[in-house]
Design a protein around this motif. Structure first.
Motif, PDB file in Angstrom:
ATOM      1  N   GLY A 103       1.030  -1.229   0.050  1.00 21.91           N
ATOM      2  CA  GLY A 103       0.117   0.069  -0.024  1.00 21.91           C
ATOM      3  C   GLY A 103       0.748   1.397  -0.027  1.00 21.91           C
ATOM      4  O   GLY A 103       0.592   2.262  -0.677  1.00 21.91           O
ATOM      5  N   ALA A 107       0.896   4.194  -3.102  1.00 23.18           N
ATOM      6  CA  ALA A 107       0.555   5.644  -3.001  1.00 23.18           C
ATOM      7  C   ALA A 107       1.562   6.475  -3.396  1.00 23.18           C
ATOM      8  O   ALA A 107       2.578   6.528  -3.249  1.00 23.18           O
ATOM      9  CB  ALA A 107       0.554   5.560  -1.488  1.00 23.18           C
ATOM     10  N   TYR A 117       5.870   2.552  -7.954  1.00 24.07           N
ATOM     11  CA  TYR A 117       4.299   2.622  -7.875  1.00 24.07           C
ATOM     12  C   TYR A 117       3.893   1.890  -8.864  1.00 24.07           C
ATOM     13  O   TYR A 117       3.153   1.208  -8.684  1.00 24.07           O
ATOM     14  CB  TYR A 117       4.388   4.138  -8.114  1.00 24.07           C
ATOM     15  CG  TYR A 117       2.989   4.504  -8.417  1.00 24.07           C
ATOM     16  CD1 TYR A 117       2.068   4.729  -7.288  1.00 24.07           C
ATOM     17  CD2 TYR A 117       2.483   4.615  -9.748  1.00 24.07           C
ATOM     18  CE1 TYR A 117       0.741   5.056  -7.594  1.00 24.07           C
ATOM     19  CE2 TYR A 117       1.229   4.920 -10.025  1.00 24.07           C
ATOM     20  CZ  TYR A 117       0.334   5.276  -8.688  1.00 24.07           C
ATOM     21  OH  TYR A 117      -1.023   5.282  -9.108  1.00 24.07           O
ATOM     22  N   ALA A 167      -3.787   1.854  -0.033  1.00 22.68           N
ATOM     23  CA  ALA A 167      -2.858   2.978  -0.714  1.00 22.68           C
ATOM     24  C   ALA A 167      -3.752   4.136  -1.098  1.00 22.68           C
ATOM     25  O   ALA A 167      -3.411   5.214  -0.907  1.00 22.68           O
ATOM     26  CB  ALA A 167      -2.637   2.264  -2.259  1.00 22.68           C
TER      27      ALA A 167
END
Length: 272
Positions: A103, A107, A117, A167
């Protein structure tokens, strides 16, 4: 006539025209959505009244055969129900433990770079796109029958959804505490632990509890593919066409789901 008086009618007309245009666009969008829904209903046979009418007597007969429920074998369902509960708890715990780092990587405000990411998002999308039933079949073939394949299937599938919600909660965290921690010279880990976690912990707890409820219901299906639990008893009764026992097992599952839901609500209030 002043300049303001000259422009006022034009401004009002412009606003009204824009409003009418927006309304027409909204109506067209709603009409398109309704058309798609009707098309899907037609393609799936939901608008076939004759077919539905022919199936109603069969459904009525099936329900009649399920009454009264047969609870004579209830002692044999205690252990499978405990297995189902254990699978849901273990699968949810596995999902949460692995979803927390994913998560933060998924984010935008906490990921170290765009590659991390994109990789984290790809992992979450992949795990979320594979149904837990398919994962259960795969893990049964890999590690054999029992609760282990059920836990792995529930846990890995849950990561895709739990990690996504984690996230999103992280991305919606208020930037002020994060900026204050960064300005004080805190490390990335300290920024997360002091600037982000205090804000997102209640959301994390909510998502965890909701997912546990879901995993308990899903774990009853895991038994249908050999992953243990009360689903095994349900499938056995269905194969024997013992519908009174099928209804009894379903009632036991419903009662347990109600208890799990009440416990989940109580725990959510504790973490708020």
């Amino acid at each position: 006539m002043t300049l303001a008086q000259t422009n006022t009618p034009q401004t009002a007309d412009t606003i009204l025209a824009a409003d009418r245009k927006g309304r027409r666009r909204l109506l067209l969008q709603i009409g398109g959505i309704v058309a798609i829904i009707v098309l899907c209903l037609w393609l799936t046979g939901m608008l076939d009244g004759g077919r539905l009418a022919d199936g109603l007597p069969a459904i009525g007969t099936l329900f009649a055969e399920m009454v009264p429920p047969d609870f004579t074998r209830w002692r044999q369902w205690v252990e499978p129900m405990i297995e189902t509960l254990a699978m849901s708890v273990a699968g949810t715990a596995l999902a949460v433990v692995l979803s927390v780092p994913l998560g933060f990587l998924a984010a935008r405000n906490t990921t170290p770079n765009k590659w991390a990411y994109q990789a984290a998002r790809l992992v979450l999308n992949t795990l979320r796109s594979i149904p837990e039933l398919i994962m259960g079949i795969i893990f049964v073939a890999a590690v054999g029958f029992g609760m282990l394949p059920g836990v792995l299937a529930l846990g890995l599938h849950s990561i895709g959804m739990v990690g996504k919600f984690f996230a999103e909660a992280i991305e919606h965290a208020h930037p002020a505490p994060i900026e204050a921690a960064e300005a004080s010279g805190a490390t990335s880990l300290q920024v997360i632990s002091h600037g982000v976690m205090p804000q997102v912990f209640p959301q994390f707890a909510d998502v965890t509890m909701y997912r546990w409820e879901y995993n308990f219901r899903a774990s009853t299906v895991m038994g249908m593919v050999g992953a243990g639990g009360i689903g095994t008893e349900l499938v056995g009764s269905l194969r024997l066409l013992d519908y009174p026992q099928v209804s009894a097992v379903l009632i036991v599952i419903l009662a347990t789901v109600t208890i799990v839901d009440a416990l989940s609500n109580m725990l959510r209030k504790r973490f708020q």
